[in-house]
Design an enzyme around this catalytic site. Sequence first.
Site, PDB file in Angstrom:
ATOM      1  N   MET A 163       4.149   2.389   2.291  1.00 13.01           N
ATOM      2  CA  MET A 163       5.419   2.816   1.701  1.00 13.01           C
ATOM      3  C   MET A 163       5.833   4.175   2.261  1.00 13.01           C
ATOM      4  O   MET A 163       6.994   4.370   2.645  1.00 13.01           O
ATOM      5  CB  MET A 163       5.317   2.872   0.178  1.00 13.01           C
ATOM      6  CG  MET A 163       6.619   3.270  -0.489  1.00 13.01           C
ATOM      7  SD  MET A 163       6.499   3.359  -2.296  1.00 13.01           S
ATOM      8  CE  MET A 163       5.431   4.798  -2.470  1.00 13.01           C
ATOM      9  N   GLY A 181       7.338  14.765  11.012  1.00 13.54           N
ATOM     10  CA  GLY A 181       7.124  14.864   9.576  1.00 13.54           C
ATOM     11  C   GLY A 181       6.093  15.925   9.273  1.00 13.54           C
ATOM     12  O   GLY A 181       5.094  16.058   9.985  1.00 13.54           O
ATOM     13  N   ARG A 203      10.895  17.205   7.236  1.00 14.76           N
ATOM     14  CA  ARG A 203      10.744  17.040   8.682  1.00 14.76           C
ATOM     15  C   ARG A 203      11.247  18.310   9.369  1.00 14.76           C
ATOM     16  O   ARG A 203      12.052  19.039   8.798  1.00 14.76           O
ATOM     17  CB  ARG A 203      11.540  15.831   9.193  1.00 14.76           C
ATOM     18  CG  ARG A 203      11.117  14.513   8.548  1.00 14.76           C
ATOM     19  CD  ARG A 203      11.744  13.303   9.228  1.00 14.76           C
ATOM     20  NE  ARG A 203      11.178  13.073  10.536  1.00 14.76           N
ATOM     21  CZ  ARG A 203      10.002  12.482  10.758  1.00 14.76           C
ATOM     22  NH1 ARG A 203       9.260  12.053   9.747  1.00 14.76           N
ATOM     23  NH2 ARG A 203       9.560  12.306  11.985  1.00 14.76           N
ATOM     24  N   MET A 243       9.152   5.235   4.440  1.00 18.59           N
ATOM     25  CA  MET A 243      10.031   6.341   4.034  1.00 18.59           C
ATOM     26  C   MET A 243      10.209   7.331   5.181  1.00 18.59           C
ATOM     27  O   MET A 243      11.323   7.772   5.468  1.00 18.59           O
ATOM     28  CB  MET A 243       9.468   7.032   2.800  1.00 18.59           C
ATOM     29  CG  MET A 243       9.548   6.191   1.547  1.00 18.59           C
ATOM     30  SD  MET A 243       8.649   6.962   0.188  1.00 18.59           S
ATOM     31  CE  MET A 243       9.252   6.003  -1.210  1.00 18.59           C
ATOM     32  N   GLU A 244       9.108   7.676   5.858  1.00 23.23           N
ATOM     33  CA  GLU A 244       9.194   8.589   7.003  1.00 23.23           C
ATOM     34  C   GLU A 244      10.020   7.968   8.126  1.00 23.23           C
ATOM     35  O   GLU A 244      10.846   8.642   8.742  1.00 23.23           O
ATOM     36  CB  GLU A 244       7.799   8.927   7.529  1.00 23.23           C
ATOM     37  CG  GLU A 244       7.069   9.942   6.693  1.00 23.23           C
ATOM     38  CD  GLU A 244       5.968  10.630   7.478  1.00 23.23           C
ATOM     39  OE1 GLU A 244       6.287  11.470   8.350  1.00 23.23           O
ATOM     40  OE2 GLU A 244       4.796  10.310   7.216  1.00 23.23           O
ATOM     41  N   HIS A 262       4.165   6.568  -6.238  1.00 16.43           N
ATOM     42  CA  HIS A 262       4.183   5.108  -6.102  1.00 16.43           C
ATOM     43  C   HIS A 262       4.136   4.565  -7.532  1.00 16.43           C
ATOM     44  O   HIS A 262       3.113   4.667  -8.194  1.00 16.43           O
ATOM     45  CB  HIS A 262       2.987   4.645  -5.276  1.00 16.43           C
ATOM     46  CG  HIS A 262       3.107   3.231  -4.812  1.00 16.43           C
ATOM     47  ND1 HIS A 262       2.351   2.748  -3.772  1.00 16.43           N
ATOM     48  CD2 HIS A 262       3.874   2.197  -5.223  1.00 16.43           C
ATOM     49  CE1 HIS A 262       2.653   1.474  -3.565  1.00 16.43           C
ATOM     50  NE2 HIS A 262       3.583   1.121  -4.445  1.00 16.43           N
ATOM     51  N   ALA A 264       0.820  -1.211   0.000  1.00 15.64           N
ATOM     52  CA  ALA A 264       0.000   0.000   0.000  1.00 15.64           C
ATOM     53  C   ALA A 264       0.853   1.258   0.000  1.00 15.64           C
ATOM     54  O   ALA A 264       1.907   1.310   0.650  1.00 15.64           O
ATOM     55  CB  ALA A 264      -0.907   0.007   1.223  1.00 15.64           C
ATOM     56  N   THR A 265       0.371   2.277  -0.690  1.00 15.01           N
ATOM     57  CA  THR A 265       1.050   3.570  -0.698  1.00 15.01           C
ATOM     58  C   THR A 265       1.228   4.120   0.715  1.00 15.01           C
ATOM     59  O   THR A 265       2.323   4.580   1.053  1.00 15.01           O
ATOM     60  CB  THR A 265       0.307   4.564  -1.603  1.00 15.01           C
ATOM     61  OG1 THR A 265       0.224   4.015  -2.920  1.00 15.01           O
ATOM     62  CG2 THR A 265       1.021   5.907  -1.655  1.00 15.01           C
TER      63      THR A 265
END
Length: 113
Positions: free
Chosen positions: A28, A49, A100, A32-33, A56, A24-25
């Site tokens: 993902m 964040g 961030r 990444m965060e 995607h 799922a996006t």
Amino acid sequence: SITIYVSENETAGFLGSGGLNVYATPAMICHMEKTAFALVEAEGFQTVGTKVEISHLRACKVGTEIKVTAELVEVDGRRLEFTVKAEDANGIIGEGKHQRFIIDPEKFMAKLG
């Protein structure tokens, strides 16, 4: 970087962001965060964040090994800009930018009331 294996609870079908059991996006983006957060936390800073700009590009099934990387590319005071990428053995799955901000955890939480 971190390495993950796509699990059932990281699929679009499970998270409700789609109907198929593929990576799922939102999962993902979370990875990444998490990678960017860990990079800065290792240097002794707490961050939150504030922005994601992610594409995607390709689907992956449950069990796929994915390497997620974050690179700090800009520092402007407390604002940190990262490039992020997720890839498997066949190439890039997703990529983009993530922002961030460095925070003082006590002051940040106190503002929330």
